[in-house]
Scaffold this active site. Structure first.
Site, short mmCIF file in Angstrom:
data_model
loop_
_atom_site.label_atom_id
_atom_site.label_comp_id
_atom_site.label_asym_id
_atom_site.label_seq_id
_atom_site.Cartn_x
_atom_site.Cartn_y
_atom_site.Cartn_z
CD GLU C 70 37.62 41.76 50.01
OE1 GLU C 70 36.91 41.13 50.82
OE2 GLU C 70 38.85 41.89 50.16
CG PHE C 93 46.48 41.31 45.77
CD1 PHE C 93 47.58 41.11 44.96
CD2 PHE C 93 46.68 41.70 47.08
CE1 PHE C 93 48.87 41.29 45.44
CE2 PHE C 93 47.97 41.88 47.58
CZ PHE C 93 49.07 41.68 46.75
CG ASP C 95 44.27 37.42 42.81
OD1 ASP C 95 44.67 38.57 42.54
OD2 ASP C 95 44.82 36.39 42.42
CG HIS C 137 48.39 37.55 46.53
ND1 HIS C 137 48.19 36.37 47.17
CD2 HIS C 137 48.08 38.52 47.43
CE1 HIS C 137 47.80 36.60 48.43
NE2 HIS C 137 47.74 37.89 48.61
C1 LIG Z 1 39.01 38.48 51.35
C2 LIG Z 1 40.37 39.08 51.49
N1 LIG Z 1 40.53 40.41 51.35
C3 LIG Z 1 41.75 40.97 51.45
C4 LIG Z 1 42.85 40.21 51.70
C5 LIG Z 1 44.25 40.87 51.78
N2 LIG Z 1 44.81 40.69 53.13
C6 LIG Z 1 45.68 39.71 53.42
S1 LIG Z 1 46.11 39.68 55.05
C7 LIG Z 1 45.16 41.06 55.36
C8 LIG Z 1 45.07 41.61 56.75
C9 LIG Z 1 44.52 40.55 57.67
O1 LIG Z 1 44.34 41.08 58.95
P1 LIG Z 1 43.91 40.15 60.14
O2 LIG Z 1 42.75 39.32 59.75
O3 LIG Z 1 43.74 41.01 61.33
O4 LIG Z 1 45.13 39.14 60.32
P2 LIG Z 1 46.62 39.53 60.72
O5 LIG Z 1 47.37 39.81 59.46
O6 LIG Z 1 46.56 40.68 61.63
O7 LIG Z 1 47.15 38.30 61.39
C10 LIG Z 1 44.52 41.50 54.20
C11 LIG Z 1 43.63 42.66 54.12
C12 LIG Z 1 42.65 38.83 51.81
N3 LIG Z 1 43.67 37.99 52.03
N4 LIG Z 1 41.41 38.30 51.71
#
Ligand SMILES: Cc1ncc(C[n+]2csc(CCOP(=O)(O)OP(=O)(O)O)c2C)c(N)n1
Ligand SMILES: Cc1ncc(C[n+]2csc(CCOP(=O)(O)OP(=O)(O)O)c2C)c(N)n1
Ligand SMILES: [Mg+2]
Ligand SMILES: [Mg+2]
Lengths: 333, 343, 333, 343
Positions: C70, C93, C95, C137
């Site tokens: 971000e 989101f 947040d 969220h």
């Molecule tokens: C700082 C942040 N940005 C965006 C999100 C939204 N988000 C939740 S899970 C996800 C994907 C995560 O991918 P990865 O780290 O590869 O884990 P996986 O879901 O593949 O296990 C995102 C973008 C978040 N939780 N935290």
């Protein structure tokens, strides 16, 4: 040339506001083995402002230099707090705490409510403006933190409060944002450090009065007292309420003061939209409407970044002069 | 390159080889002399706020400044006076910023190292370390989106700032986008007072490059000709489309963090080691040894620099200071949406 | 079991609030080559909420998937804006925008004032609570951004505003935080998209009244209208002011409304301390004191993180029911 | 290890070899069965909020869960049901969290993957990815400060979350402090819908380890015995004082990001490649081939897991939901300082 019209009430005495912060940390390290301090350049160097000078030597391994990683600095403190420690994080300047804000607001501040386990961290923010410091070394950030649930936000205005409130901050089982004012570091002096203090959450009548109330905090307490002194010469008695902590905010003391004076001016060094002064006015409007003899007023910094040049800086934030001018309007209304 | 007042504009002569150590030296000595002057003005109480010097880092900084061209993007950091001047900043604009002249590019609103002119590709750093990495990446993203080719964007960063999340996110993003970003890491052994052992645990920061999928280069930052050669090569590769480049230079900050800092914590062994060499001395030796310049020519360059600096500071000191009553206190360019004037 | 009492006024129609946001982005991409959209999972996938569905295909290379970064997402937008582009950043989101807050508040928002060069970025924040979304969220973050100078903060409450205000957001030469409400995404529908709109900075009388004014924004506009409808059955005429943007905040429209009604209730979904409702009350107290027939009131979410379980969530934030109850108190006072 | 209600506590039998694939399989199958049940409850409208499954990642997750001991610290992530159970979470507590029981560890205040019990060293993740890396580092910092030795802290992270500044800052900090942190990177080829090519540009994320000065390991995350062996070795090295360890496992998320996501964007070539194997199938093959278990024994384990899951979910479904009128709406443990009740 670089004149500034900043007022501080107590220019005499032997102990500065900064030394009070150092003394509190020293006492904490000496008496509570759970305490450690973590921050940039705070160990051998003693910190950008010397708030930890000598402490690393006196308490080996407990005053620790951090990489430039504000997010992880707070994260480390959270983990340590979960394991029973009482970490103090020094931000080099309050302004850089935006880089640690996710860990503060989203993690530390939600911990107790979510898990039932308290998260007793203290984050020290060297706050507020000084001449020539500019947009990134001058911010007053109390409102960013106070808006979110789960945090105590302290804003000490005196040497005594800098000392006792920091002691209390570490004792409190919840995250505390400790906004210490850089201008007061060297300018404010007291004769000694107190053993007793008002508890956090209680405001202080910094100067008693009858004709109007100024509610303020941190460095603006001194500008407001200077205003009260100037107007006293003209026969006005202005009461100055020092909030001490802006969250919790002591509505009762404000209401009590306004009940006596009928007039309210809220003063803050932060930006105007939605800060402490807005919260104070909202509370007085909802809970103390009938006490007011005139519309309440507020005075904040201007709605621009904090300017670098002292000529501009002196105009950007409230000073004794502009507070006095606002107060004259209030008294006339 | 930038629009500057003709009186103080120092142009590289058109016939001069931009990649030569001699060209770099011109900016190095100008930066050094200017910073010495600023330090003395600071001691004399003429400057309010911080003064941060690049002493010992001029070779590296001038190398990147001379490697960039008009139309490139440059986001210098606190110790990049040489690079700023080489990229086109005038001595007068630098002096104006420090001395608070209302005619300076920041008009007294911001000071010292935070100056810049974004419209000239000369970005104005914020204090929050690491922030400029993604910003330059964004500038390059825009240039590519508009079909511009052959553009390079460079930013400089210290050993300490490599620990910021911003550095990581920005460099990774540039690598994913394969943008022509050049990151110059000046590993000057300290971040303020903090030695590198408290900042990172790898053997050398250049090891990070592989983890981002970017090209990594290691140089002796006290060796001006090495700086010029390697940095120019990195810039050329970025320009040719090889994606981000990261150059890590070892050197020593030869002064305190800022002029308020006496650097008492310095490790004297470093000062006495090769890393503690003054790159200006090394440059003189190299230029004389190679026959590119005589001692007398180099002295003349210093004198010319001193004259230019004196003149610029004299001018800036006579200029009016910012006047609060002339400020509109408007943080938005869209005035009708600003609440600034209302308070 | 997971009942929620959330109200929306316009349940009919063919175009949702979410589709309006997509339509605005589509129009922007089609008509302004400087526009691109940058965010996580927004290209082929069309975004977590599908606000960019189909756009990557229609506008190749201009709707781009970002790494989970971000801070750098906003940094990239800032750099691109300096070079003449009009970036839109989608936060997955609201947040998570705390991770980009340094670049927004410290960099984008200071750019014009410091350098004289505008920084036209739009950051879209999918905001506000929905059932089961929990503390991370659900946040309404307008106050964090509005407190700082140099930013416009939009909080559209209607399908029409979601569309026209996003178009205007991209046109504005300054950073805009665009708080779009996730609850409204699918629940709110309109029959078509307008060609003209109130300019940003102008509030809208969402429902005219005579007996009291509710000042609110975003999803709470609909809860407030539901309250007004309920009270209309009892003969009360409640005026509802939709702020549309919380910074700038249209004090004049609020004052005009309160001049007619004499009573003010400010309602917000965000946390209580120092948010939009505090700012509204501070303004009315200072500028409209004499217009008030009774102390103004405010209603916010509770001062805890947003709870996950719908049972708790429904109580945490204001709803038509609690607004109505507060309004009854106000009408009695 | 954690305090759980005896009725549903699944203990590893004391005579069982904790490092065996068979032990891991016990948790893998329990996690799989529990998650299948949760998915069906979600489809049946019994769960509000997100349901995120670890299908395909059970081997890696169980490997870290079984490598940790009572007294260690564990901050799991969204796909770590197996690791959570192995670390000591009961099926009932997991079920309670998803089903909103007021008796669950988060009491309805937070849900699904965000559960934890910090007092048991089982940290409750926040959504902001990367945040737990420095938090576990801090927990380890405290343990060391109090003289505890032999403690390990582990956290799991996805390929996507390696792009966060928090990941970088936290891992670097742990390396500088030489703390016994084990970071398990589950490179499951996607972050939500985003493929790794849009997330990083290095060839392999394990290349990052050197840049932090931490030990790096690479494993096939679909191979349970490799997961157990390498993860246990990394944990043992951390425990022995070798500083942070980073294990990168390649595998494929076999389901959508969450149960709301149909994973239509999946690259089918990956699914058909070895990386697309189901680690539970591989584990069965390995266990049968090695003679550590018979097909019948494994089927019995599945049946036992299913019975335990049914019982726990049945219990949780019958339990009372949170009651807002019993909430004190107090975000501070220091009640006298809370403004929560005042609104
Ligand atoms: C700082 C942040 N940005 C965006 C999100 C939204 N988000 C939740 S899970 C996800 C994907 C995560 O991918 P990865 O780290 O590869 O884990 P996986 O879901 O593949 O296990 C995102 C973008 C978040 N939780 N935290
Ligand atoms: C995010 C952030 N945290 C803290 C600071 C305060 N600070 C300013 S300069 C500095 C040291 C920087 O060290 P390094 O990156 O090595 O650069 P150098 O000064 O050595 O050139 C620090 C800690 C800052 N500017 N930004
Ligand atoms: Mg350095
Ligand atoms: Mg992934």
């Amino acid at each position: 040339m670089f004149q500034n019209q900043t007022a501080t009430t107590a220019q005499t005495g032997t102990i500065t506001y900064l030394e009070a912060i150092r003394a509190a940390q020293r006492k904490l390290l000496a008496e509570d083995e759970r305490v450690f301090i973590y921050g940039q350049d705070i160990a051998d160097f003693g910190g950008a402002f010397k708030a930890t000078k000598g402490l690393a030597k006196e308490f080996p391994g407990r005053v620790i230099d951090s990489p430039i990683s504000e997010d992880a600095q707070v994260g480390l403190a959270i983990g340590a707090a979960l394991e029973g420690m009482r970490p103090i994080v020094e931000m080099q300047f309050a302004d850089f705490s935006t880089c640690g804000l996710t860990q503060i607001l989203q993690h530390a501040a939600t911990m107790f409510w979510r898990t039932g386990v308290p998260c007793p961290i203290v984050v020290r923010l060297p706050s507020g403006g000084t001449a020539g410091a500019g947009p990134f070394h001058s911010q007053s950030m109390e409102a960013l933190y106070a808006h979110y649930p789960g945090i105590v936000v302290m804003t000490p205005a005196t040497v005594e409060d800098a000392y006792t409130m920091l002691l209390e901050a570490v004792e409190i089982d919840d995250p505390v944002i400790f906004c210490e004012h850089k201008y007061l570091y060297y300018h404010l002096k007291a004769d000694g450090l107190p053993d007793v203090a008002l508890p956090t959450g209680k405001a202080r009548i910094a100067r008693a009065g009858r004709d109007a109330t100024i509610v303020t905090y941190s460095a603006m307490v001194h500008e407001s007292i200077a205003c009260a002194e100037e107007l006293a010469a003209e026969g006005w008695e202005i009461e100055v309420v020092d909030l001490r902590s802006v969250k919790p905010l002591d509505t009762d003391t404000i209401l009590g003061s306004v009940a006596r004076t009928g007039r309210l001016l809220a003063v803050g060094e932060a930006f105007p939209w939605g800060g402490v002064t807005a919260e104070v006015l909202a509370r007085i409007a909802t809970e103390g409407f009938g006490l007011l003899d005139a519309p309440p007023m507020r005075l904040n910094a201007k709605d621009t970044p904090v300017p670098y040049h002292p000529n501009l800086w002196g105009t950007h934030r409230p000073t004794a002069r502009t507070i006095t001018s606002a107060m004259r309007d209030l008294l006339r209304s | 390159m930038l629009q500057t007042s003709p009186a103080t504009r120092t142009e590289a002569r058109p016939d001069e080889n931009q990649t030569s150590t001699l060209t770099a030296y011109r900016w190095m000595i100008l930066a050094r002399v200017l910073e010495e002057k600023l330090a003395s003005l600071y001691r004399g109480g003429k400057i309010t706020g911080g003064v941060f010097l690049g002493k010992g880092q001029e070779a590296l900084s001038a190398a990147i400044g001379t490697a960039l061209r008009k139309g490139d993007i440059f986001a210098p950091l606190i110790r990049d006076m040489a690079g700023r001047l080489a990229f086109g900043e005038s001595v007068l604009e630098a002096a104006r910023t420090y001395l608070g002249s209302r005619l300076g590019p920041m008009r007294g609103r911001d000071g010292n190292i935070h100056r810049g002119k974004p419209r000239d590709g000369y970005y104005a750093m914020i204090s929050h370390l690491g922030a400029m990495v993604s910003t330059v990446t964004g500038g390059l993203f825009a240039r590519r989106a508009r079909g511009e080719t052959g553009v390079v964007g460079a930013t400089c960063i210290g050993d300490g700032a490599t620990s910021t999340g911003s550095f990581h996110e920005g460099l990774n993003m540039a690598a994913v986008e394969k943008l022509p970003l050049v990151v110059i890491v000046a590993n000057n052994q300290y971040a303020y007072s903090t030695p590198t052992a408290r900042q990172y645990a790898c053997e050398d920061l250049v090891q990070r490059a592989a983890g981002y999928g970017v090209a990594g280069y290691k140089i002796d930052g006290t060796d001006p000709s090495a700086c010029v050669e390697v940095v120019h090569e990195a810039v050329a590769r970025a320009r040719a489309g090889s994606g981000p480049q990261m150059v890590v230079a070892d050197l020593l900050r030869l002064v305190g963090h800022g002029e308020h800092d006496d650097f008492h914590y310095m490790n004297h062994a470093l000062k006495l080691a090769p890393i503690g060499r003054d790159c200006l001395d090394v440059a003189r030796e190299q230029l004389i040894a190679s026959g590119d310049a005589t001692r007398a020519q180099l002295d003349t360059m210093r004198n010319q620099a001193a004259a230019e600096v004196e003149s610029a500071c004299g001018t800036a000191l006579r200029e009016a200071l910012p006047n609060p009553s002339e400020e509109d206190w408007c943080a938005l360019s869209t005035r009708r949406l600003s609440e600034g004037g209302q308070q």
